[in-house]
Design an enzyme around this catalytic site. Structure first.
Site, PDB file in Angstrom:
ATOM      1  N   ASP A  10       0.495 -11.348   0.035  1.00  0.00           N
ATOM      2  CA  ASP A  10       0.934 -10.136   0.735  1.00  0.00           C
ATOM      3  C   ASP A  10      -0.249  -9.168   0.758  1.00  0.00           C
ATOM      4  O   ASP A  10      -1.226  -9.349   0.025  1.00  0.00           O
ATOM      5  CB  ASP A  10       2.127  -9.494   0.000  1.00  0.00           C
ATOM      6  CG  ASP A  10       2.602  -8.202   0.681  1.00  0.00           C
ATOM      7  OD1 ASP A  10       2.633  -8.165   1.925  1.00  0.00           O
ATOM      8  OD2 ASP A  10       2.925  -7.234  -0.023  1.00  0.00           O
ATOM      9  N   SER A  11      -0.120  -8.121   1.558  1.00  0.00           N
ATOM     10  CA  SER A  11      -1.152  -7.083   1.585  1.00  0.00           C
ATOM     11  C   SER A  11      -1.197  -6.336   0.252  1.00  0.00           C
ATOM     12  O   SER A  11      -2.094  -5.513   0.059  1.00  0.00           O
ATOM     13  CB  SER A  11      -0.846  -6.096   2.708  1.00  0.00           C
ATOM     14  OG  SER A  11       0.388  -5.451   2.437  1.00  0.00           O
ATOM     15  N   CYS A  73       4.682 -11.358   3.876  1.00  0.00           N
ATOM     16  CA  CYS A  73       4.310 -10.106   4.540  1.00  0.00           C
ATOM     17  C   CYS A  73       4.712 -10.241   6.000  1.00  0.00           C
ATOM     18  O   CYS A  73       4.242 -11.150   6.701  1.00  0.00           O
ATOM     19  CB  CYS A  73       2.799  -9.926   4.409  1.00  0.00           C
ATOM     20  SG  CYS A  73       2.127  -8.522   5.297  1.00  0.00           S
ATOM     21  N   GLU A 151       2.583   1.212  -2.976  1.00  0.00           N
ATOM     22  CA  GLU A 151       1.418   0.643  -3.674  1.00  0.00           C
ATOM     23  C   GLU A 151       1.000   1.534  -4.851  1.00  0.00           C
ATOM     24  O   GLU A 151       0.544   1.053  -5.873  1.00  0.00           O
ATOM     25  CB  GLU A 151       0.234   0.519  -2.701  1.00  0.00           C
ATOM     26  CG  GLU A 151       0.332  -0.638  -1.735  1.00  0.00           C
ATOM     27  CD  GLU A 151       0.079  -1.989  -2.387  1.00  0.00           C
ATOM     28  OE1 GLU A 151      -0.857  -2.110  -3.183  1.00  0.00           O
ATOM     29  OE2 GLU A 151       0.860  -2.926  -2.108  1.00  0.00           O
ATOM     30  N   CYS A 183       9.707  -5.122   6.164  1.00  0.00           N
ATOM     31  CA  CYS A 183       8.463  -5.096   5.398  1.00  0.00           C
ATOM     32  C   CYS A 183       8.824  -5.421   3.950  1.00  0.00           C
ATOM     33  O   CYS A 183       9.800  -4.873   3.422  1.00  0.00           O
ATOM     34  CB  CYS A 183       7.837  -3.698   5.496  1.00  0.00           C
ATOM     35  SG  CYS A 183       6.443  -3.433   4.382  1.00  0.00           S
ATOM     36  N   HIS A 185       7.567  -4.630   1.269  1.00  0.00           N
ATOM     37  CA  HIS A 185       7.466  -3.514   0.312  1.00  0.00           C
ATOM     38  C   HIS A 185       8.780  -2.723   0.242  1.00  0.00           C
ATOM     39  O   HIS A 185       9.075  -2.081  -0.762  1.00  0.00           O
ATOM     40  CB  HIS A 185       6.362  -2.535   0.729  1.00  0.00           C
ATOM     41  CG  HIS A 185       4.961  -2.970   0.405  1.00  0.00           C
ATOM     42  ND1 HIS A 185       4.343  -4.011   1.052  1.00  0.00           N
ATOM     43  CD2 HIS A 185       4.059  -2.485  -0.498  1.00  0.00           C
ATOM     44  CE1 HIS A 185       3.106  -4.151   0.566  1.00  0.00           C
ATOM     45  NE2 HIS A 185       2.910  -3.234  -0.371  1.00  0.00           N
TER      46      HIS A 185
HETATM   47  N1  DGL Z   1       4.442  -6.103   2.877  1.00  0.00           N
HETATM   48  C1  DGL Z   1       3.842  -5.939   4.195  1.00  0.00           C
HETATM   49  C2  DGL Z   1       4.861  -6.336   5.252  1.00  0.00           C
HETATM   50  O1  DGL Z   1       5.831  -7.019   4.943  1.00  0.00           O
HETATM   51  C3  DGL Z   1       3.260  -4.566   4.270  1.00  0.00           C
HETATM   52  C4  DGL Z   1       2.327  -4.398   5.395  1.00  0.00           C
HETATM   53  C5  DGL Z   1       1.255  -3.391   5.183  1.00  0.00           C
HETATM   54  O2  DGL Z   1       0.419  -3.612   4.307  1.00  0.00           O
HETATM   55  O3  DGL Z   1       1.228  -2.444   5.971  1.00  0.00           O
HETATM   56  O4  DGL Z   1       4.734  -6.014   6.410  1.00  0.00           O
END
Ligand code: DGL
Length: 262
Positions: A10-11, A73, A151, A183, A185
């Site tokens: 993931d990011s 993600c 984050e 998302c 997150h």
């Molecule tokens: N967890 C990522 C998603 O599902 C976050 C994306 C981001 O870093 O903007 O889209």
């Protein structure tokens, strides 16, 4: 092959919400999780940049012999998974906003989708939306600013509350009865969502479905780990170990968290 790890990226920390579902469903699987927090948020980046980051993450996981990769993600899935599938010979499981179940269950025929700019602007999201939301009003809302707060460990902060309230208002005014979390997150915003949303609104996220799909693919390929022992879970982050640790506090198995400059 079956004892090779499942790779998950993931990011940043958001995909740990998916890792938890995978670990719950398949506790004997070995896993490697990659939190690319140094480059978060992906949602504000170009398609090309998201693709390059996804390639970097995929190669890191393949170097560690992963048998399958979960793109945990929505932004990376909607912008890069086609490219990854074409270029690497390993199964990929992606995650996309769960518009289909929301559309099927909606009585008000109005569904809200909270996701990143990168996800909402992608052609994959548009085709999914067109295919599954006939006769349904889909209210799209970018969640700008939410990922950096999560984050930073501020998912329950007053800043997050203010932003979320602002984003929910137009969707509530339109009469949505389902809110799709687009998302990985955002499940960490559930305490705030429970506070801000009226009781009749159902929140939908795809974490459990992704875990079930992962198991189905491993079963089909004959690479499901049938060991009765608990799997080994390794987490890598390219920022602070302590930040990632904060998202794994309630996990009952042993996890190893390392810093790596990827
Ligand atoms: N967890 C990522 C998603 O599902 C976050 C994306 C981001 O870093 O903007 O889209």
């Amino acid at each position: 092959m079956s004892d090779h790890p499942i790779g998950i990226f993931d990011s940043g920390v958001g995909g740990t919400s998916i890792w938890k579902e995978i670990h719950r469903l398949m506790p004997s699987e070995n896993t490697i999780y990659l939190a690319d927090s140094k480059y978060a948020p992906y949602g504000e980046k170009s398609e090309e940049h998201i693709r390059q980051l996804s390639i970097k993450n995929t190669e890191f996981l393949l170097d560690r012999a992963c048998k399958l990769i979960v793109v945990a993600c929505n932004t990376a899935t909607t912008n890069a998974i086609d490219h990854l599938r074409k270029n690497y010979d390993v199964p990929f499981i992606g995650i996309e906003p769960a518009i289909k179940p929301a559309a099927l269950q909606s009585r008000s025929k109005t569904v809200g989708v909270l996701a990143t700019k990168g996800t909402l602007g992608s052609s994959l999201f548009h085709s999914t939306s067109e295919n599954h939301a006939h006769g349904i009003k889909v209210i799209e809302q970018e969640g700008t600013g939410l990922v950096p707060l999560i984050e930073a460990g501020k998912a329950g902060s007053s800043e997050a509350r203010t932003l979320l309230k602002k984003y929910l208002e137009p969707m509530l005014e339109s009469g949505m009865d389902h809110l799709v979390l687009g998302c990985t997150h955002y499940p960490y915003l559930m305490p705030l969502l429970n506070e801000l949303l009226p009781g009749h609104i159902r929140v939908i996220d795809s974490g459990e479905a992704v875990a079930r799909q992962t198991r189905a693919v491993l079963e089909r390929n004959g690479s499901l780990n049938r060991s009765t022992e608990s799997g080994k879970s390794v987490f890598y982050t390219n920022t602070h170990v302590s930040a990632l640790k904060g998202f794994l506090t309630e996990v009952d198995s042993t996890v190893v968290i390392s810093h790596w400059d990827f």
